[in-house]
Design an enzyme around this catalytic site. Structure first.
Site, PDB file in Angstrom:
ATOM      1  N   ASP A 153       0.599  -1.036  -0.314  1.00 39.51           N
ATOM      2  CA  ASP A 153       0.147  -0.323   0.131  1.00 39.51           C
ATOM      3  C   ASP A 153       1.142   1.222  -0.130  1.00 39.51           C
ATOM      4  OD1 ASP A 153      -2.452  -1.481   0.411  1.00 39.51           O
ATOM      5  OD2 ASP A 153      -2.697  -0.841   2.190  1.00 39.51           O
ATOM      6  N   ASP A 196       0.786   4.473  -2.542  1.00 41.31           N
ATOM      7  CA  ASP A 196       0.466   5.344  -2.234  1.00 41.31           C
ATOM      8  C   ASP A 196       1.527   6.766  -2.708  1.00 41.31           C
ATOM      9  OD1 ASP A 196      -1.375   5.483   0.587  1.00 41.31           O
ATOM     10  OD2 ASP A 196      -1.989   4.967  -1.127  1.00 41.31           O
ATOM     11  N   SER A 228     -35.187  -6.322 -19.103  1.00 34.04           N
ATOM     12  CA  SER A 228     -35.658  -7.281 -17.254  1.00 34.04           C
ATOM     13  C   SER A 228     -35.142  -8.728 -18.192  1.00 34.04           C
ATOM     14  CB  SER A 228     -36.692  -6.780 -16.456  1.00 34.04           C
ATOM     15  OG  SER A 228     -37.962  -6.975 -17.366  1.00 34.04           O
ATOM     16  N   LEU A 229     -35.602  -9.292 -16.457  1.00 38.42           N
ATOM     17  CA  LEU A 229     -35.755 -11.084 -17.118  1.00 38.42           C
ATOM     18  C   LEU A 229     -36.493 -11.245 -16.570  1.00 38.42           C
ATOM     19  CD1 LEU A 229     -32.445 -12.257 -15.464  1.00 38.42           C
ATOM     20  CD2 LEU A 229     -32.695 -11.592 -17.396  1.00 38.42           C
ATOM     21  N   LYS A 243     -27.415 -14.160  -9.103  1.00 36.12           N
ATOM     22  CA  LYS A 243     -28.457 -12.344  -9.146  1.00 36.12           C
ATOM     23  C   LYS A 243     -27.768 -11.650  -8.063  1.00 36.12           C
ATOM     24  CE  LYS A 243     -32.895 -10.583 -10.369  1.00 36.12           C
ATOM     25  NZ  LYS A 243     -32.691  -9.755  -9.881  1.00 36.12           N
ATOM     26  N   GLU A 267     -23.789  -4.906 -13.019  1.00 39.56           N
ATOM     27  CA  GLU A 267     -24.598  -4.499 -12.184  1.00 39.56           C
ATOM     28  C   GLU A 267     -23.475  -3.589 -10.590  1.00 39.56           C
ATOM     29  OE1 GLU A 267     -28.588  -5.378 -10.043  1.00 39.56           O
ATOM     30  OE2 GLU A 267     -27.845  -5.739 -11.826  1.00 39.56           O
ATOM     31  N   LYS A 327     -28.525 -18.378 -18.413  1.00 35.95           N
ATOM     32  CA  LYS A 327     -28.837 -18.023 -19.603  1.00 35.95           C
ATOM     33  C   LYS A 327     -28.207 -19.020 -20.077  1.00 35.95           C
ATOM     34  CE  LYS A 327     -27.160 -13.584 -18.364  1.00 35.95           C
ATOM     35  NZ  LYS A 327     -25.934 -12.635 -18.217  1.00 35.95           N
ATOM     36  N   CYS A 387     -64.970  -2.266  -8.423  1.00 37.83           N
ATOM     37  CA  CYS A 387     -66.620  -0.720  -8.411  1.00 37.83           C
ATOM     38  C   CYS A 387     -66.865  -0.912  -9.151  1.00 37.83           C
ATOM     39  CB  CYS A 387     -65.223  -0.034  -7.949  1.00 37.83           C
ATOM     40  SG  CYS A 387     -65.918   1.759  -8.124  1.00 37.83           S
ATOM     41  N   CYS A 418     -65.617   7.262  -9.588  1.00 39.37           N
ATOM     42  CA  CYS A 418     -64.733   6.872  -8.253  1.00 39.37           C
ATOM     43  C   CYS A 418     -64.308   7.914  -8.523  1.00 39.37           C
ATOM     44  CB  CYS A 418     -64.894   5.068  -8.598  1.00 39.37           C
ATOM     45  SG  CYS A 418     -63.955   5.038  -6.567  1.00 39.37           S
TER      46      CYS A 418
END
EC number: 6.5.1.2
Length: 681
Positions: free
Chosen positions: A42, A46, A91-92, A122, A180, A302, A438, A444
């Site tokens: 690290d 840096d 979408s799926l 997922k 994602e 898939k 209804c 309404c």
């Protein structure tokens, strides 16, 4: 240790040093964030970063477009701009149990034979599209409604697992990556720990935290939130001439190309042959669900073969070749304290359970749907019962069972109302339908409210700024009683609303005026006819070409429309038979609502009318999408698979099984040069 101030050299040497540092740090970033294999300590990382920051500060003109210093965030935005996707982000469809997946597998097998599947977790995050042009990240966008999303490029650049420049030499001119954005569990816990220490409101779950972080107008806040990204598919890929490319013949191969480009891909991806292997994968991931570093709500399955995917094609909103196999929703017990009856846009009277609040699936649930009277009877549920609550698909809370041994003596039956709880009209249940409705129609108030909200919504007339809360106020103040009244609003009326100043009112009036010009499909969808979604509205408009023709059509004429069956045809005919609905339509047209006429194509303009064509292989001169559009403009229907009803197959480079089947059936085959001559390019 030498610092950045000690670098000596000519201007060109400074430029070269900035390029070297940029490339080296980006390599270390991929090793750390993508490959989980840190390549330097690290402290050394840096030191390199500080050198680059100092040189860029002194020579900003030499900063590279993929400089890692861009990840800290920049100036705050006023809003996110809307951008159109190169092709829809669909979408799926969901499978909630083994039976659902078996049915999915059978549908595929019947069409294209047995297939190898590519399976992956997922992720419970936000779908995004990344566009790399000549290897450099040019734009990032949310999925939005699938066609239009929001430009989140500035915020995506702060996510360290997203490369700002793709690796490798063989990179196409344009690469669209679908994936994602999510918040790892550890980052979520740390975020809430910080919020708790400050006395701030806590985030409910990692998905909400990721959504709130990605849509920050101040990208510096996004940079602090430790978001992550996994790529799961390629979108549009094109060469220097704009021709569509297929980078690998399988989905797994495409994921491997994404990895080679330096993009992070889930290490849980696996090929599965047949139902047994898919179910074993599902069970394994479900068992390890809580051990993963991120939250998931199922697995995605898939078809691995890209050509088979193309043969299967798409339905209106989802691919036929993929499915989200959801995990069983989390469940808890609570008490049913009462039932309210809500009235929806189409008059459906829905019983809603009022529950003793319970934490389930990452949220506190106090209401749940009981769907209809049949569901109440099936459950045998009473007010006062202890019930098992589940978030179906981890989204919609519902009661799935009663705990009979905990029923109190004072438990009460749930009585379905004979009259609408809002307007008092008779509640009717049509034979063969589970839903009671209804009978009040737009008399309404509840139906009127929902109908007007739908009319003004983005996918319908899209009156920008006319959100649900504005509609609620307009109705409460009796400024609007029907959709046509929206077009009578002015600044003085709108400023009567809460939080509506003169400037906002002026903008809304302008949006109302702009919304008057629409299209026939959008207008039909906006009317809220039962069972008429966007796709059906488009088919009705394409078939009849005018509102007058649709109004006059009977059921026999309506069922001639593509994808319109008897039930939908009856709903459409019934809608246009109601005098009140015709009055609303006439009032809208009188208010200035209009759309361009849909001209009937001439026979000369559409020489391929009634013919079915199929595209296969890679077209180098024009992309597959453009070729499809050109053929459709000539009247052809472009299908995804070859059959005896196919009139012609266009075969590009590396044409596969479709070409072989066409030759076997004796169907004419046209090469790319012949296609170009046909469409007149």
């Amino acid at each position: 240790m030498s610092g950045p101030a000690h670098f000596q050299g000519t201007i060109m040497q400074v430029k070269a040093e900035i390029q070297r540092l940029t490339a080296e740090i980006n390599r270390h970033n991929i090793a750390y964030y993508v490959q989980d294999a840190p390549s330097i300590p690290d402290a050394e990382y840096d030191r390199l970063m500080n050198q680059l920051k100092a040189l860029e500060a002194e020579y900003p003109q030499f900063a590279e477009p993929d400089s890692p210093t861009q990840r800290v965030g920049g100036a705050a935005l006023n809003k996110f701009e809307q951008v159109s996707h190169l092709k829809p982000m669909l979408s799926l469809d969901n499978a909630f149990n083994e039976e659902d997946f078996v049915a999915f597998d059978k549908r595929l097998t019947d069409k294209v034979g047995s297939q190898v599947y590519c399976a992956e977790p997922k992720l419970d995050g936000l779908a995004v599209s990344l566009i790399y042009r000549n290897g450099v990240l040019e734009r990032a966008a949310t999925r939005g409604d699938g066609a239009v999303g929001e430009d989140i490029s500035v915020n995506m650049r702060t996510i360290k697992s997203v490369p700002l420049r793709l690796q490798g030499d063989d990179i196409p001119a344009l690469v669209e990556v679908r994936g994602e954005v999510f918040m790892p569990r550890a980052a979520f816990e740390a975020l809430n720990d910080r919020a708790r220490a400050k006395g701030d409101k806590l985030f409910v779950n990692p998905r909400n935290a990721a959504a709130g972080s990605l849509r920050q107008l101040d990208s510096k806040i996004t940079a602090e939130r430790s978001l992550a990204f996994y790529a799961y598919a390629l979108g549009v890929v094109q060469d220097d001439n704009g021709a569509d490319l297929v980078l690998a013949p399988t989905h797994k191969g495409q994921l491997e190309r994404l990895t080679a480009f330096g993009l992070p891909v889930s290490k849980e991806v696996k090929l599965c042959e047949g139902l047994a292997e898919v179910m074993a994968y599902y069970a394994d991931i479900l068992k390890r669900r809580d051990e993963l570093a991120f939250e998931i709500d199922g697995v995605v399955i898939k078809v691995n073969d890209i050509e088979a995917q193309q043969q299967l094609g798409f339905v209106a909103r989802a691919p036929r070749w993929a499915i989200a196999f959801k995990f069983p929703a989390q469940e808890e017990m609570t008490v049913l304290e009462g039932v309210d009856f809500q009235v929806g846009r189409t008059g459906a009277v829905t019983p809603v359970a009022r529950l003793k609040p319970v934490f389930v699936g990452g949220v506190t649930v106090s209401n749940a749907t009981l769907h209809n009277g049949d569901e109440i009877a099936r459950l045998g549920v009473k007010i006062g019962d202890t019930v098992i609550i589940r978030r179906a698909g981890d989204v919609i809370p519902q009661i799935v069972a009663v705990v009979p041994e905990r029923r109190p003596d004072e438990a009460q039956d749930i009585l379905f109302p004979d009259n609408c709880p809002v307007c008092g009209s008779l509640v009717e249940r049509i034979e063969g339908e589970a839903v009671a409705r209804c009978s009040g129609g737009l008399f309404c108030e509840a139906q009127r409210r929902e109908a007007i909200k739908h009319f003004a919504s983005r996918k319908a007339m899209y009156i920008d700024g006319m959100g649900d809360k504005v509609v609620e106020q307009l109705i409460d103040k009796e400024l609007v009683e029907s959709p046509a009244d929206l077009f009578k609003l002015n600044v003085s009326k709108l400023t009567m609303l809460e939080r509506m100043g003169t400037k906002s009112a002026t903008n809304l009036v302008a949006a109302i005026e702009e919304a008057k010009t629409t299209t026939l499909p959008k207008f039909l969808y906006a009317l809220g006819i039962r069972e008429v979604g966007e796709a059906t509205a488009a088919n009705l408009a394409k078939h009849f070409r005018s509102l007058e023709a649709i109004r006059d059509a009977d059921v026999d004429a309506l069922i001639q429309v593509e994808d319109v069956g008897t039930v939908v045809a009856q709903h459409v005919a019934h809608f246009f038979a109601q005098p009140h609905n015709l009055e609303v339509i006439d009032a809208l047209i009188a208010a200035g609502v209009n759309w361009p006429a849909i001209e009937k194509p001439s026979a000369d303009a559409q020489p391929l009318l009634g013919q079915t064509w199929v595209l296969t292989g890679t077209l180098t001169s024009l992309g597959r999408t453009e070729a499809k559009a050109k053929l459709e403009a000539l009247g052809a229907k472009v299908a995804g698979s070859v059959s005896k009803n196919t009139h012609c197959v266009v075969a590009g480079e590396a044409a596969g099984s479709k070409l072989a089947k066409a030759q076997e059936l004796g169907i004419p085959v046209l090469d790319e040069a012949g296609l170009i001559e046909l469409i007149g390019l």
